[in-house]
Design a protein around this motif. Structure first.
Motif, PDB file in Angstrom:
ATOM      1  N   UNK A   1       0.826  -1.220   0.000  1.00 43.15           N
ATOM      2  CA  UNK A   1       0.000   0.000   0.000  1.00 43.15           C
ATOM      3  C   UNK A   1       0.852   1.259   0.000  1.00 43.15           C
ATOM      4  N   UNK A   2       1.882   1.258  -0.818  1.00 50.65           N
ATOM      5  CA  UNK A   2       2.724   2.444  -0.915  1.00 50.65           C
ATOM      6  C   UNK A   2       3.405   2.832   0.393  1.00 50.65           C
TER       7      UNK A   2
ATOM      8  N   UNK B   1      -1.737   3.389  -4.208  1.00 45.77           N
ATOM      9  CA  UNK B   1      -2.094   4.598  -3.458  1.00 45.77           C
ATOM     10  C   UNK B   1      -3.292   5.349  -4.044  1.00 45.77           C
ATOM     11  N   UNK B   2      -3.761   4.991  -5.254  1.00 45.55           N
ATOM     12  CA  UNK B   2      -5.084   5.389  -5.738  1.00 45.55           C
ATOM     13  C   UNK B   2      -5.253   6.871  -6.030  1.00 45.55           C
ATOM     14  N   UNK B   3      -4.173   7.606  -6.124  1.00 48.30           N
ATOM     15  CA  UNK B   3      -4.312   9.051  -6.321  1.00 48.30           C
ATOM     16  C   UNK B   3      -3.013   9.568  -6.929  1.00 48.30           C
TER      17      UNK B   3
ATOM     18  N   UNK C   1      -0.809  11.540  -4.477  1.00 49.25           N
ATOM     19  CA  UNK C   1      -0.131  10.657  -3.522  1.00 49.25           C
ATOM     20  C   UNK C   1       1.014   9.919  -4.210  1.00 49.25           C
TER      21      UNK C   1
ATOM     22  N   UNK D   1      -3.218  -5.153  -5.006  1.00 46.06           N
ATOM     23  CA  UNK D   1      -4.050  -5.735  -3.937  1.00 46.06           C
ATOM     24  C   UNK D   1      -5.202  -6.572  -4.497  1.00 46.06           C
TER      25      UNK D   1
ATOM     26  N   UNK E   1     -11.877  -5.640  -3.311  1.00 49.03           N
ATOM     27  CA  UNK E   1     -12.510  -4.381  -3.740  1.00 49.03           C
ATOM     28  C   UNK E   1     -11.735  -3.139  -3.312  1.00 49.03           C
ATOM     29  N   UNK E   2     -10.872  -3.263  -2.280  1.00 52.59           N
ATOM     30  CA  UNK E   2     -10.079  -2.101  -1.893  1.00 52.59           C
ATOM     31  C   UNK E   2      -8.794  -1.980  -2.714  1.00 52.59           C
ATOM     32  N   UNK E   3      -8.621  -2.867  -3.694  1.00 51.90           N
ATOM     33  CA  UNK E   3      -7.451  -2.787  -4.563  1.00 51.90           C
ATOM     34  C   UNK E   3      -7.690  -1.887  -5.764  1.00 51.90           C
ATOM     35  N   UNK E   4      -6.645  -1.764  -6.617  1.00 52.20           N
ATOM     36  CA  UNK E   4      -6.785  -0.974  -7.844  1.00 52.20           C
ATOM     37  C   UNK E   4      -7.578  -1.809  -8.856  1.00 52.20           C
ATOM     38  N   UNK E   5      -8.708  -1.304  -9.274  1.00 49.54           N
ATOM     39  CA  UNK E   5      -9.600  -2.102 -10.115  1.00 49.54           C
ATOM     40  C   UNK E   5      -9.115  -2.175 -11.566  1.00 49.54           C
TER      41      UNK E   5
END
Lengths: 335, 335
Positions: A225-226, A268-270, A273, A291, A295-299
C-alpha cells in the motif's frame, strides 16, 4: 510487460482443515453453489465476501488477460498467517498453505509466482520454512508487519530479516491485526486508518530502532500500500528527529536517509499521492501492486501509473516490471 | 501579517491544584530553579520537558517578535483536557483553565488569542462552558479527537458540534490519547504514527458516518497537523467507498466531497506533503499552524509556506492570515 506484485489468494481450505489450526478461529473458504462466489470464514463467522479468482487460477488468468497483466506475484490473504496460534500447529499449516500456493501457480508457471508464509512466532521454524519455500519454488516471503506487541525492531524478527538477507529471500511486509480495536467497528476503518498506520509503524520500527543498521543492505524488503502513511508523514518524522533527543537516540541518520533501504508498491489510488511517493522513494523503488482481487485494490491494474503526470516512459517501465524483475529475481520468466 | 493558529500553553498549575482533579494523574507544571525550564508532570511522573514560553506570556511575546508572528491563537496542551476524570471535577477544572488562558492572553490582548477547553464527557456542561468561554473572550474551543471509544460520530459529540455550529464557535480538533498502546513505547511513536492516524480517524468518523450531513454547514472545524494522514490516504478511501458497499452505507457522497466542510493547519514539514494538502483541501482551507512551543512543531514558523513552490502571494497571504481571520473572527484585531 506488466507485473503485479501485490495480489492475494486463498486456497479452498475446508472447515475441518481450518479446525486443525484453531477450532474457533481457523480461516477457511465457503464456496457458494455455482462456485463463482464465496466467503472467507472464521469458524462459523463470515469474514469477507470473495469471488472465484481468489482460489481458481483459471478464473484469475482470464482476469489477468483482460487486465493485460503478464505476471502476477501472489501471496496469502493475511487472515491465513496464523501468527496468533500455537507454533507447533502453525508450522505444518504454513507448509500446507505454501504447497497449495505452488499448486495454484502451477496452472501457469510462467505467469503466476508465489510468496510463502512462515510461522513467525517461532523464528527458527520461520527461517527454515522460508528457506524450504525458496527451494520448492517460492520467490519470496510475505510477513505481517508485527506479531502482537512485537514490531519489526524485535530481536527475533530482526534475526528473521537477517536470515532473508543472507539467503536472498525477498520480503513483502503486509499490514494485518490492525490497531484501534473497538473504535473501528464500521466502514472498514481498520483498512482505511489502521492499515496505513501499521505499515508506517513497521517502517519506522526498522528506522528509529537502528535495526536497518544491523541488517545487511542486501535485504530486499517491500511494504504494501505504498508504505501506508509513511511518505506523507516523513517530513514530520525528520523534523522530530532533528529537534527531540529521544527520537534520535537509536537512529544515527536522518530517517529519510533510510528510504533507499526498502521498496513500496504503487497501491495509493491518487496521482498526488503517487507523485509524493515517487519523490520520497524514487521511481526505482516503487513496484506495481494492485491488492488484487479485493474491492479495496486498484480495479484497473496499472492505470494510475500509466496515467501519472510527470512519469517518463522509463519510470513507467521500471514500476510496471523492471523493478520487480530485479527485486524478485524474475529474469528467467521475462528473458 | 502572520497568524499562528496552532500553539499551546500550560499554566503554572501546582501539584495541589492538579490533585483536586486526580491525585495520581493530574497534570501540573514543575518549574526549575531560574524559571526558564520545567517539566509537565503527572503526579510525580515527568511527562515532557518544557521551557518558559509555555507558561510565561512575556517570554512568548519575545519569541513571537523574533519569529515575526503578529497574532497567536493558543490552546491547552492536550494533557490538560481531563476527559478521563469524573465530569463534576472536570467542569470546574476546565473553567479554571479557561480563565487562566484569558489571563495569559491579557498580557497582549491584540496578539494573544485563546481557545477554550470543555468537559466533553458531559455534553450539556461542555456546551454551556463553550458558550461561557465565548462570552468571556475565547475565540473558539479546542477538543480532542475522541473520548475513549467514542469518536466524532458519537451522538453526544455530534450534539456538541451542532451547538458550536449554531453558536458560531470555531473548533480546533487535536489528536490525543493515542491508539497503539504498548507497541509505541519509544521514539515518540505515538506522536509520529498514532497522532496522524487519530486525526484521520476523526475526519473519517465525521465523513463515513454521515455526521457531516446532520451538522450545519456553518460549523467551523479545523484539524491539527494538516489533518494527519487524511490527505494522503484520501485516494484509498474514495476507491474503497466506490467498490465496497459497507463503506458507503451511511455516507451518501464520495468522501473527498466533504473536504469543503473542514480546515487543516499547515504543520506538515515537507513541501511535497504541503503541495498534496493544498491540492486536496485548497489553499483557502489551510491555516498557518506551528504546534509552538514544542520540539515537534515548525521551528521557523511559516517558513514552509513562505518557501512553498507553486504558492502564489495570494495563497501565502490566505494561509498566513486571511483564512484564520475569517475562521476565528479576528477582524477587530487586524482591522
Amino acid at each position: 510487460m506488466k507485473i503485479d506484485m501485490h495480489a492475494h489468494h486463498f486456497p479452498r481450505i475446508t472447515r475441518e482443515e481450518a479446525a486443525a489450526l484453531s477450532a474457533d478461529r481457523g480461516p477457511w473458504l465457503r464456496v457458494d453453489e455455482g462456485g463463482k462466489t464465496g466467503q472467507i470464514m472464521r469458524a462459523d463467522r463470515p469474514f469477507r465476501p470473495v469471488y472465484d479468482s481468489l482460489w481458481d487460477p483459471h478464473a484469475r488468468l482470464a482476469e489477468m488477460d483482460a487486465q493485460g497483466v503478464d505476471i502476477q506475484i501472489t501471496c496469502a490473504t493475511p487472515i491465513m498467517f496464523g501468527y496468533e496460534f500455537a507454533p507447533e500447529k502453525v508450522l505444518p499449516w504454513a507448509q500446507r498453505m505454501n504447497d497449495l500456493a505452488l499448486e495454484f501457480c502451477a496452472a501457469a508457471p510462467k505467469r503466476l509466482v508465489a510468496l510463502a508464509q512462515v510461522p513467525l512466532q517461532d523464528i527458527d521454524a520461520a527461517c527454515r520454512e522460508a528457506s524450504r519455500a525458496k527451494a520448492t519454488g517460492h520467490h519470496g516471503v510475505q510477513i505481517g508487519n508485527h506479531l502482537g506487541d512485537r514490531d519489526l525492531d524485535d530481536e527475533g524478527l530482526v534475526t528473521f530479516l537477517q536470515h532473508c538477507a543472507n539467503e536472498n529471500i525477498p520480503l513483502l511486509v503486509h499490514p494485518w491485526d490492525m490497531m484501534g480495536g473497538n473504535r473501528m467497528k464500521q466502514w472498514m476503518l481498520p483498512w482505511l486508518v489502521a492499515m496505513p498506520a501499521e505499515t508506517q509503524l513497521g517502517i519506522l520500527s526498522l528506522i528509529l530502532s537502528g535495526a536497518f543498521e544491523r541488517i545487511p543492505e542486501s535485504l530486499k524488503i517491500c511494504f504494501a500500500h505504498g508504505g501506508g502513511s509513511f511518505a506523507f508523514m516523513l517530513g514530520r518524522v525528520d523534523n522530530a528527529w532533528k529537534h527531540r533527543d529521544i527520537i534520535r537516540k537509536d537512529c544515527p541518520r536522518l530517517p529519510s536517509e533510510y528510504c533507499k533501504r526498502f521498496y513500496v508498491d504503487s497501491a495509493v489510488f491518487d496521482h498526488g499521492a503517487l507523485r509524493l511517493l515517487a519523490e520520497v522513494m524514487g521511481t526505482d523503488r516503487i513496484m506495481l501492486g494492485s491488492d488484487y482481487p479485493f474491492p479495496l485494490g486498484e480495479q484497473s491494474i496499472g492505470k494510475l501509473v500509466a496515467e501519472q503526470p510527470g512519469f517518463t516512459d522509463a519510470d513507467k517501465r521500471a514500476i510496471y516490471a523492471g523493478n520487480a524483475v530485479e527485486f524478485f529475481g524474475l529474469q528467467s520468466l521475462v528473458g
